[in-house]
Design a protein around this motif. Structure first.
Motif: not given
Length: 263
Positions: A178, A184, A187
């Motif tokens: 992530v 990132f 997410t």
């Protein structure tokens, strides 16, 4: 026109929320937007399970033994989102059961009513609408405040070198890296969308049930008024026994119908 306006006032807020979630129990909606509603329900469930429930549950095994982190994991979003998933699934599973209740609700608003009966129904409809609006607005506001404060806290701790870079809004374990820039941000976006889906799911199902309960309460009140008026007319002047029995039988049938709805 007046009955349509009253119905939209009584049902509008809950209809918007449950249609957004894809679990509005309307036969008319099934005929028009069955596929769209199904995909909405799946999409909301995917975000809640895929970005909060399953990743945070997996994260529990990583932090097992640390009571503070485990409590934070469960209390922050995991448990509430799990309950929201259960609510949306149970509502979707029982759509066929809820459809007759909603049909009876709409039928009650569309049929002719006296001024007193309409007043009773509008009074309870206003209470149900207020509950729905307050629940939705408050839970969305709380989620927004939490996300904002969480971002501020992470930024401050990273500035003080107390938190690593690329820290997620909700601590969780994902089976991929992530820390990469596009992954990132995607997410984090998924967690934010899951949080809002969870909040709407959590509050909307409860407010929908409260709307139905308050509506039945109004119908029982109107039934009591009808019975009282029947008794007053019976004592006020001579009435034919057959007419009295017919009106009393109609009240009894209506009472039995309301009991079935409650069950």
């Amino acid at each position: 026109m007046e009955s349509t306006k009253d119905l939209d006032y009584a049902i509008g807020w809950n209809r918007f929320n449950l249609r957004l979630l894809g679990i509005w129990p309307s036969a008319e909606d099934d005929e028009k937007n069955a596929g769209i509603s199904r995909y909405r329900c799946i999409l909301h469930t995917f975000f809640m399970l895929g970005f909060i429930v399953l990743p945070q549950s997996a994260y529990l095994f990583v932090i097992w033994g640390d009571l503070d982190l485990m409590t934070e994991d469960l209390a922050t979003a995991n448990m509430s989102t799990t309950v929201a998933c259960m609510k949306i699934f149970v509502t979707w599973y029982h759509l066929e059961t809820l459809k007759p209740l909603l049909s009876a609700f709409i039928e009650d608003w569309n049929k002719p009513k006296s001024v007193e009966e309409r007043s009773v129904m509008l009074h309870n409809a206003k209470r149900a609408r207020t509950i729905s609006m307050l629940c939705t607005v408050m839970v969305l506001l709380l989620v927004t405040i939490y996300i904002f404060l969480r971002v501020v806290l992470i930024t401050q701790m990273q500035r003080d070198q107390m938190e690593p870079d690329r820290t997620l809004i909700c601590p969780a374990y994902f089976p991929y890296d992530v820390r990469k820039t596009p992954v990132f941000h995607l997410t984090c976006l998924g967690q934010i969308l899951a949080a809002y889906s969870s909040s709407v799911s959590y509050s909307s199902v409860d407010s929908f049930i409260s709307m139905l309960v308050l509506h039945v309460c109004a119908q029982i009140t109107n039934l009591r008024i009808a019975l009282k008026n029947l008794a007053d007319r019976r004592s006020g002047k001579v009435r034919k026994t057959d007419d009295f029995i017919k009106e009393l039988a109609a009240i009894v049938k209506r009472h039995e119908h309301l009991n079935r709805l409650v069950d």
